[in-house]
Write an enzyme that holds these catalytic residues in place. Sequence first.
Site: not given
Ligand code: ADP
Length: 416
Positions: A8, A106, A195, A225, A227, A256, A345, A349, A399
């Site tokens: 990537n 990617r 995505h 995430g 995004g 965004r 993310g 979570n 991914e």
């Molecule tokens: P990317 O789009 O950069 O791949 P990710 O899928 O890793 O992003 O998601 C990142 C976001 O997930 C972080 O900015 C945060 O807001 C959120 N995040 C990650 N871990 C947690 C958690 N334990 N609790 C709440 N939000 C989380």
Amino acid sequence: MTPVLVINSGSSSFKYQLIDMDTESTLASGLVERIGGGFGEGVARHTVHAAALAAPDGPAPTVVDATTTRELPIPDHTAGFRVMLDAFSSDGPSLDEHPPIAVGHRVVHGGARFFEPTVITPLVEAAIDDLGVLAPLHNPANLEGIRAAERAFPDAPHVAVFDTAFHQTLAPEAYTYAIDAEVAAAHRIRRYGFHGTSHKFVSEEAAAFLGRPLESLKQIVFHLGNGASVTAIDGGRSVETSMGFTPLEGLMMGTRSGDIDPAVLIHLARRAGMTIDDLDDLLNKRSGFLGMAGSNDLRDVRAAIAQGDERAILAFEVYVHRLRAYAGAYLAQLGGVDVISFTAGIGENAPLVRSHALQTLGFAGIEIDPERNLAAARGIRVISTDASAVTVLVVPTDEELEIARQTLSVARGTVE
Ligand code: ADP
């Protein structure tokens, strides 16, 4: 062992993962960053995963995920790949013993041309280059990684896996913007969606987990995430997705804005003297959670909410308000839904986001179980009640694994 290498590549960095497709476990992963003259020293991190150390059928390894870091000048991507090869040679696993049988890349934008993973040829490279007009931040950087990887692995097939490909099944009424048709055609203005690799992976994992044929399921996948996008999937085919011509459209995100009346831009240009670059910066980098609440990370926003910060509370309310609007819209477009999945993310979570997103949908048979939702679990899991007509899942996305699966299927000539 069937190793596939996944790349990537960004403009000044690239990530890699070597995955054994016999077990779908990661053997090694790494990040090479600060590539280019302007950075001084570059940095390369290489991690050897437990799976690479375990002998087949042998005892579990005692060393787990050992990482080494190297700092040295890395003038370009080709030099970066040499550093990566050195890391494999000195730390393992040995690429001489187990050379990757294919390399998967990617690629962000496949335009209207690429609807499946594609073996990279000079013609394909030219097409990726041409699509740089639509994705100026991503496609040129992806291409640099492809060219450097081809030098590093001249004997392996290289396969491009496009973020947009999964959404090429959208019907014209779903991908067409209601603007002057000639302008749209001349500039390739339409919705592409992004995505796609994650939405495809999650919807397939969900079907497999439930033991139900993908073809029989109506699904909504929330990829939340930094995004964020949501996709309606009917029988395994993307029929509606929230990102459009670029990843800016749709849901509110980390930095965004998501959907906004385009006339706001016209107004800001006329009245506030903002330039095109100012507006680009505003909507892509200074909006969303960051613009509204001061941080793009939901964990910070949550902490601020706990302190009673009103900006943070409003940002959260706007975020979930929009998730609900899309859930409702996609429910209508699909004519009902069997499975709703949350991933990435935030989706994986943040129980509060999940429960608020679906809070008002009880009338449609969608009911989250508060205990299951809050459980600090990992892995794919059900968070709806047993009585819920719709199954709600948390599905960790991967991914890289999806890129490796698609790469392998193309390399073996078995792409469906
Ligand atoms: P990317 O789009 O950069 O791949 P990710 O899928 O890793 O992003 O998601 C990142 C976001 O997930 C972080 O900015 C945060 O807001 C959120 N995040 C990650 N871990 C947690 C958690 N334990 N609790 C709440 N939000 C989380």
